[in-house]
Design an enzyme around this catalytic site. Structure first.
Site, PDB file in Angstrom:
ATOM      1  N   ARG A 260       1.455 -11.645   5.435  1.00 36.71           N
ATOM      2  CA  ARG A 260       2.919 -11.762   5.531  1.00 36.71           C
ATOM      3  C   ARG A 260       3.483 -11.139   6.807  1.00 36.71           C
ATOM      4  O   ARG A 260       4.640 -11.314   7.108  1.00 36.71           O
ATOM      5  CB  ARG A 260       3.559 -11.152   4.286  1.00 36.71           C
ATOM      6  CG  ARG A 260       3.172 -11.949   3.037  1.00 36.71           C
ATOM      7  CD  ARG A 260       3.870 -11.453   1.806  1.00 36.71           C
ATOM      8  NE  ARG A 260       5.315 -11.615   1.873  1.00 36.71           N
ATOM      9  CZ  ARG A 260       6.156 -11.236   0.913  1.00 36.71           C
ATOM     10  NH1 ARG A 260       5.681 -10.657  -0.173  1.00 36.71           N
ATOM     11  NH2 ARG A 260       7.448 -11.405   1.052  1.00 36.71           N
TER      12      ARG A 260
ATOM     13  N   PRO B 281       0.840  -1.215   0.000  1.00 32.68           N
ATOM     14  CA  PRO B 281       0.000   0.000   0.000  1.00 32.68           C
ATOM     15  C   PRO B 281       0.874   1.265   0.000  1.00 32.68           C
ATOM     16  O   PRO B 281       1.861   1.334   0.716  1.00 32.68           O
ATOM     17  CB  PRO B 281      -0.776  -0.095   1.319  1.00 32.68           C
ATOM     18  CG  PRO B 281      -0.476  -1.412   1.901  1.00 32.68           C
ATOM     19  CD  PRO B 281       0.710  -1.986   1.222  1.00 32.68           C
ATOM     20  N   GLU B 282       0.509   2.217  -0.843  1.00 33.73           N
ATOM     21  CA  GLU B 282       1.183   3.515  -0.878  1.00 33.73           C
ATOM     22  C   GLU B 282       0.173   4.573  -0.421  1.00 33.73           C
ATOM     23  O   GLU B 282      -0.887   4.232   0.085  1.00 33.73           O
ATOM     24  CB  GLU B 282       1.715   3.785  -2.299  1.00 33.73           C
ATOM     25  CG  GLU B 282       2.684   2.695  -2.765  1.00 33.73           C
ATOM     26  CD  GLU B 282       3.250   2.927  -4.167  1.00 33.73           C
ATOM     27  OE1 GLU B 282       3.387   4.091  -4.581  1.00 33.73           O
ATOM     28  OE2 GLU B 282       3.546   1.929  -4.845  1.00 33.73           O
TER      29      GLU B 282
END
Ligand SMILES: [Zn+2]
Length: 275
Positions: free
Chosen positions: A115, A2-3
């Site tokens: 993750r 995500p940015e």
């Protein structure tokens, strides 16, 4: 990963869904996601009320009322695959659940992370502000001007693509939006930051803001993992012009899009448009 647009989308969703909500009880299912002591984290959050939800760089920042002194900020960083989901009480919980926030109205805020590179922590206002001040400029803020970008780039021999991704300079621009902004600004990603011409800084400034704003309008880019707070995908992936298009024709000139590796990350660009 995500940015800025993806985190901003989640922040806006959370504001709409849970601003003012009281957190009744917190359960940490994956202690390695918590910075600090997980038991203290659970204890500090129980009984607090969410009175502000904002974003700084790629962090979700919640201000809490009725929290212990020195722990009135909840900071969530999504890492690679983190999701923040707001669910009604009767919905089946997803796999890979990291933290469950039970709200007084029966709903749940769920932090899910396959993750587990994400991180949640409680901190105080002063401590958070000190850390925030070490981060770079917010690209959608008034402080980010073409002159500011040009000035910041002067000090660095690093290529402009990894320079843009360094959170000490400009925050929130990661691999996808750096490639996209450089393509729109027609700047070669390998050019040294300090060699950027003034007109290139102006074009790049405009391209960064435009691409981030458009991506927010389309609720972010989902390649694999990203979901908004309702569990929906973002719509910007179809609008990407150069990212992940290696071997395909440039939409401007037809030249084959190339992929190179910079700082261990893939960069996509048009060798004709971005000389
Ligand atoms: Zn081209």
């Amino acid at each position: 990963m995500p940015e800025l647009p993806e985190v901003e989308t989640i922040v806006r969703d959370l504001r709409r869904l849970v601003l003012g909500a009281r957190i009744e009880h917190v359960t940490v299912l994956r202690p390695d996601l918590i910075r600090g002591d997980p038991a203290e984290f659970e204890q500090a959050l129980g009984g607090t009320r969410i009175v502000e939800i904002g974003r700084r760089a790629k962090n979700i920042v919640c201000a809490l009322e009725d929290a212990p002194p020195g722990a009135n900020r909840l900071i969530i960083n999504l890492g690679m695959t983190g999701r923040v989901l707001v669910q009604p009480a009767d919905r089946h919980e997803p796999q890979y659940l990291g933290v469950r926030f039970l709200l007084a109205d029966g709903r749940r805020i769920l932090y899910q992370d396959v993750r587990r590179f994400g991180c949640l922590e409680m901190t105080g206002t002063a401590e958070w502000e000190a850390r925030s001040s070490t981060l770079g400029v917010e690209p959608l803020s008034d402080a980010f001007t073409p002159e500011a970008l040009h000035r910041l780039t002067r000090a660095s021999r690093v290529a402009i693509k990894p320079w843009l991704m360094d959170q000490r300079h400009v925050v929130g621009v990661g691999n996808i939006y750096a490639s996209e902004a450089l393509f729109r600004a027609r700047v070669n990603p390998r050019k040294a930051a300090r060699r950027l011409l003034r007109r290139e800084s102006v074009a790049l400034h405009d391209a960064i803001r435009t691409v981030l704003q458009e991506a927010i309008d389309f609720r972010g880019t989902t390649l694999l993992d990203y979901r908004d707070a309702s569990g929906e995908s973002g719509g910007f992936a179809l609008r990407l012009r150069v990212y992940d298009r290696e071997g395909q024709p440039c939409i401007n000139c037809g030249t084959t899009i190339r992929r190179i590796v910079q700082g261990g990350r893939s960069t996509f660009f048009c060798p004709t448009c971005q000389r």
